[in-house]
Design a protein around this motif. Structure first.
Motif, PDB file in Angstrom:
ATOM      1  N   LEU A  70       0.825  -1.208   0.000  1.00 17.63           N
ATOM      2  CA  LEU A  70       0.000   0.000   0.000  1.00 17.63           C
ATOM      3  C   LEU A  70       0.862   1.261   0.000  1.00 17.63           C
ATOM      4  O   LEU A  70       0.579   2.230  -0.708  1.00 17.63           O
ATOM      5  N   GLN A  71       1.919   1.228   0.802  1.00 14.85           N
ATOM      6  CA  GLN A  71       2.796   2.395   0.893  1.00 14.85           C
ATOM      7  C   GLN A  71       3.526   2.659  -0.418  1.00 14.85           C
ATOM      8  O   GLN A  71       3.843   3.806  -0.734  1.00 14.85           O
ATOM      9  N   LYS A  72       3.782   1.606  -1.187  1.00 15.58           N
ATOM     10  CA  LYS A  72       4.473   1.776  -2.470  1.00 15.58           C
ATOM     11  C   LYS A  72       3.504   2.233  -3.559  1.00 15.58           C
ATOM     12  O   LYS A  72       3.876   3.024  -4.436  1.00 15.58           O
ATOM     13  N   ALA A  73       2.252   1.757  -3.503  1.00 15.03           N
ATOM     14  CA  ALA A  73       1.275   2.105  -4.535  1.00 15.03           C
ATOM     15  C   ALA A  73       0.721   3.511  -4.359  1.00 15.03           C
ATOM     16  O   ALA A  73       0.439   4.209  -5.330  1.00 15.03           O
ATOM     17  N   ARG A  74       0.572   3.935  -3.112  1.00 15.53           N
ATOM     18  CA  ARG A  74      -0.084   5.214  -2.831  1.00 15.53           C
ATOM     19  C   ARG A  74       0.612   6.411  -3.483  1.00 15.53           C
ATOM     20  O   ARG A  74      -0.041   7.226  -4.136  1.00 15.53           O
ATOM     21  N   PRO A  79      -4.475   2.633  -7.762  1.00 15.96           N
ATOM     22  CA  PRO A  79      -5.425   1.969  -6.854  1.00 15.96           C
ATOM     23  C   PRO A  79      -4.906   0.586  -6.486  1.00 15.96           C
ATOM     24  O   PRO A  79      -4.379  -0.137  -7.334  1.00 15.96           O
ATOM     25  N   ALA A  80      -5.062   0.228  -5.229  1.00 15.46           N
ATOM     26  CA  ALA A  80      -4.477  -1.017  -4.736  1.00 15.46           C
ATOM     27  C   ALA A  80      -5.494  -2.154  -4.738  1.00 15.46           C
ATOM     28  O   ALA A  80      -6.701  -1.935  -4.664  1.00 15.46           O
ATOM     29  N   VAL A  81      -4.977  -3.372  -4.824  1.00 14.96           N
ATOM     30  CA  VAL A  81      -5.789  -4.574  -4.639  1.00 14.96           C
ATOM     31  C   VAL A  81      -6.077  -4.716  -3.153  1.00 14.96           C
ATOM     32  O   VAL A  81      -5.170  -4.562  -2.323  1.00 14.96           O
ATOM     33  N   THR A  82      -7.319  -4.978  -2.781  1.00 21.25           N
ATOM     34  CA  THR A  82      -7.680  -5.078  -1.377  1.00 21.25           C
ATOM     35  C   THR A  82      -7.121  -6.359  -0.770  1.00 21.25           C
ATOM     36  O   THR A  82      -6.851  -7.335  -1.480  1.00 21.25           O
ATOM     37  N   LEU A  83      -6.977  -6.359   0.549  1.00 23.42           N
ATOM     38  CA  LEU A  83      -6.421  -7.514   1.252  1.00 23.42           C
ATOM     39  C   LEU A  83      -7.238  -8.793   1.014  1.00 23.42           C
ATOM     40  O   LEU A  83      -6.661  -9.850   0.759  1.00 23.42           O
ATOM     41  N   PRO A  84      -8.594  -8.754   1.081  1.00 20.51           N
ATOM     42  CA  PRO A  84      -9.357  -9.990   0.844  1.00 20.51           C
ATOM     43  C   PRO A  84      -9.180 -10.548  -0.565  1.00 20.51           C
ATOM     44  O   PRO A  84      -9.346 -11.744  -0.783  1.00 20.51           O
ATOM     45  N   ASP A  85      -8.849  -9.671  -1.555  1.00 18.09           N
ATOM     46  CA  ASP A  85      -8.714 -10.137  -2.941  1.00 18.09           C
ATOM     47  C   ASP A  85      -7.322 -10.661  -3.270  1.00 18.09           C
ATOM     48  O   ASP A  85      -7.134 -11.313  -4.302  1.00 18.09           O
ATOM     49  N   ARG A  86      -6.335 -10.380  -2.434  1.00 21.17           N
ATOM     50  CA  ARG A  86      -4.942 -10.675  -2.783  1.00 21.17           C
ATOM     51  C   ARG A  86      -4.717 -12.154  -3.117  1.00 21.17           C
ATOM     52  O   ARG A  86      -4.221 -12.498  -4.190  1.00 21.17           O
ATOM     53  N   LYS A  87      -5.074 -13.037  -2.192  1.00 21.41           N
ATOM     54  CA  LYS A  87      -4.760 -14.450  -2.372  1.00 21.41           C
ATOM     55  C   LYS A  87      -5.479 -15.066  -3.572  1.00 21.41           C
ATOM     56  O   LYS A  87      -4.836 -15.682  -4.432  1.00 21.41           O
ATOM     57  N   CYS A 178     -17.792  -1.756   2.836  1.00 16.71           N
ATOM     58  CA  CYS A 178     -17.948  -0.300   2.843  1.00 16.71           C
ATOM     59  C   CYS A 178     -17.320   0.263   1.574  1.00 16.71           C
ATOM     60  O   CYS A 178     -16.132   0.076   1.334  1.00 16.71           O
ATOM     61  N   LYS A 179     -18.106   0.939   0.775  1.00 22.36           N
ATOM     62  CA  LYS A 179     -17.598   1.515  -0.457  1.00 22.36           C
ATOM     63  C   LYS A 179     -17.102   2.933  -0.238  1.00 22.36           C
ATOM     64  O   LYS A 179     -17.577   3.636   0.646  1.00 22.36           O
ATOM     65  N   GLN A 180     -16.173   3.317  -1.084  1.00 21.28           N
ATOM     66  CA  GLN A 180     -15.646   4.676  -1.074  1.00 21.28           C
ATOM     67  C   GLN A 180     -15.124   5.079   0.308  1.00 21.28           C
ATOM     68  O   GLN A 180     -15.281   6.199   0.752  1.00 21.28           O
ATOM     69  N   ARG A 181     -14.548   4.106   0.990  1.00 21.92           N
ATOM     70  CA  ARG A 181     -13.938   4.373   2.290  1.00 21.92           C
ATOM     71  C   ARG A 181     -12.466   3.978   2.229  1.00 21.92           C
ATOM     72  O   ARG A 181     -12.126   2.934   1.674  1.00 21.92           O
ATOM     73  N   ASP A 182     -11.635   4.812   2.803  1.00 27.02           N
ATOM     74  CA  ASP A 182     -10.204   4.551   2.799  1.00 27.02           C
ATOM     75  C   ASP A 182      -9.763   4.201   4.217  1.00 27.02           C
ATOM     76  O   ASP A 182      -9.744   5.047   5.110  1.00 27.02           O
ATOM     77  N   PHE A 183      -9.434   2.925   4.420  1.00 25.77           N
ATOM     78  CA  PHE A 183      -9.016   2.465   5.745  1.00 25.77           C
ATOM     79  C   PHE A 183      -7.487   2.398   5.864  1.00 25.77           C
ATOM     80  O   PHE A 183      -6.952   1.788   6.773  1.00 25.77           O
ATOM     81  N   TYR A 184      -6.819   3.029   4.923  1.00 25.83           N
ATOM     82  CA  TYR A 184      -5.357   2.996   4.952  1.00 25.83           C
ATOM     83  C   TYR A 184      -4.811   3.635   6.227  1.00 25.83           C
ATOM     84  O   TYR A 184      -3.881   3.106   6.860  1.00 25.83           O
ATOM     85  N   SER A 185      -5.401   4.774   6.607  1.00 24.89           N
ATOM     86  CA  SER A 185      -4.912   5.462   7.803  1.00 24.89           C
ATOM     87  C   SER A 185      -5.117   4.620   9.056  1.00 24.89           C
ATOM     88  O   SER A 185      -4.291   4.628   9.974  1.00 24.89           O
ATOM     89  N   VAL A 186      -6.218   3.861   9.090  1.00 23.45           N
ATOM     90  CA  VAL A 186      -6.477   2.982  10.242  1.00 23.45           C
ATOM     91  C   VAL A 186      -5.426   1.880  10.305  1.00 23.45           C
ATOM     92  O   VAL A 186      -4.899   1.559  11.378  1.00 23.45           O
ATOM     93  N   LEU A 187      -5.111   1.303   9.147  1.00 25.04           N
ATOM     94  CA  LEU A 187      -4.100   0.248   9.101  1.00 25.04           C
ATOM     95  C   LEU A 187      -2.734   0.769   9.536  1.00 25.04           C
ATOM     96  O   LEU A 187      -2.014   0.123  10.302  1.00 25.04           O
TER      97      LEU A 187
END
Length: 409
Positions: A70-74, A79-87, A178-187
């Motif tokens: 995420l830190q490299k893509a931002r 736009p990043a691939v979400t964690l649930p979709d990665r595997k 949750c759509k259109q929400r950015d949880f990057y800061s929480v992570l």
């Protein structure tokens, strides 16, 4: 060839280095080229289709931890691939699975007709569809039409085939996303908290090891000369700052149930940083009350620091045992110190560090007597158990500091 299939093919073949970005498009060797912003057929669990740019960046950086990815893509605005979709996405791109419910190869909106000049898209035709007797002739007709051979196509059957290839845009799981929400800061914040906790644990380990080494050094100095030790009786605590007696240090707790910390729950609080009410621990233990409990400061997984004995029967202590008493959790009542080998609480708390545990929202009256003594008040919450660790660390910090001062006196 669609963008997703092309990327999968190059990933399986190990030829990702042949995918070159030129201006706003990706060129796959000399075979294909697609716009970087082209939507692929892979749909995120959040509902949107991943772009080719997102998938190329992901498959080239899948080895990174998700936070690093995420830190490299931002900064690059990708736009990043979400964690649930990665595997599941990676398994598909690497060829470990042949299909996925997240893949939707869409048919262009052009109406299908029997004109020999009609162009049919290169749709992947599943084996289950080809095997269908009702659809096979139409699939053959489509393939012939692709090759420029005029054929009659049964439009209703073709539409049936198209519907069979459709996938739902939403399911139960995607509706809860949750759509259109950015949880990057929480992570990032949670990661920083974990790093801070590990840093504190590391510092506590270092402090504990220093304290232990100093304590062992002082004992070796004191008892190194065996002839002198045999000839001289061991001193008792009659002066402020007398060194700790030989053996494991002792912590005293009240035997009364109306205090927060007892011999039943002291181990969980001091070792694990979790307060469990005494009545709950009594039910859990299912056995006779212990006469002595051993506790160790072990807030980290790597090392265990000095051990302490916890007791709640001062009357059972021998005269030489009092030399080992380093701390006491007070009840707040004078009668707790009846028959102790000291003249008053002033002398007690000059030679033994005192703690008084209370709930932070208790009335001031509960600590009225204690505030007149040389005792440290430790406050915990009635409900916020995650704060217990901080209170336990405060006890350990003050106890170790006191032990060091006694060892060097």
């Amino acid at each position: 060839m669609d963008p997703l299939s092309a990327l999968r093919d190059y990933t399986i073949r190990g030829e990702l280095d042949r995918i070159v970005r030129v201006n706003d498009e990706f060129r796959f060797g000399l075979e294909y080229s697609f716009p970087c912003s082209a939507e692929t057929a892979y749909r995120s669990k959040q509902g949107s289709l991943y772009t080719l740019e997102t998938l190329v960046f992901f498959v080239r950086n899948h080895q990174l931890k998700h936070i690093e990815y995420l830190q490299k893509a931002r900064p690059q605005g990708i736009p990043a691939v979400t964690l649930p979709d990665r595997k599941p996405l990676l398994e598909y791109l690497q060829g470990k699975v042949s299909s996925s419910d997240a893949i939707e190869f869409l048919v262009p909106p052009n109406n299908v007709n029997t004109n020999s000049s009609a162009k049919f898209p290169d749709l992947p035709l599943s084996s289950s569809l080809v095997a269908s007797d009702s659809l096979a002739p139409n699939l053959n007709a489509i393939n012939d039409a692709r090759a420029g051979k005029p054929q009659d196509v049964d439009l209703p059957s073709v539409m049936t085939m198209i519907r069979a290839m459709e996938r739902p845009l939403k399911d139960r799981e995607s509706l809860l996303e949750c759509k259109q929400r950015d949880f990057y800061s929480v992570l990032v914040a949670s990661t920083k908290r974990e790093e801070e906790r590990q840093r504190m644990d590391s510092q506590q380990r270092k402090d504990g090891l220093v304290a232990k080494s100093r304590l062992m050094g002082s004992e070796e100095t004191r008892y190194g000369d065996e002839s002198a030790y045999d000839a001289t009786p061991k001193p008792k605590m009659h002066l402020k700052g007398t060194k700790i007696g030989e053996g494991v240090p002792i912590i005293l707790v009240p035997s009364a149930f109306q205090t927060l910390l007892t011999i039943y729950n002291v181990k969980e609080f001091l070792e694990d940083g979790v307060f469990i009410p005494t009545d709950v621990r009594v039910k859990q233990m299912k056995g006779a009350k212990p006469d002595c409990v051993t506790v160790q400061k072990k807030f980290s997984r790597d090392r265990v620091v000095t051990a302490y004995e916890v007791r709640d029967k001062p009357s059972a202590l021998k005269p030489e045992d009092w030399d080992r008493v380093v701390a006491v959790f007070v009840l707040g009542k004078e009668w707790q110190f009846k028959d102790w080998p000291f003249k008053d609480h002033v002398e007690i708390f000059n030679k033994i560090i005192g703690f008084f545990m209370r709930f932070e929202d208790d009335s001031v009256e509960s600590a009225k007597n204690v505030k007149q003594w040389n005792v440290k008040i430790i406050s915990i919450s009635k409900n916020k158990r995650h704060q217990d660790r901080t209170a336990a660390l405060e006890v350990w910090d003050r106890l170790e500091e006191f032990v060091r001062s006694r060892s060097h006196s």
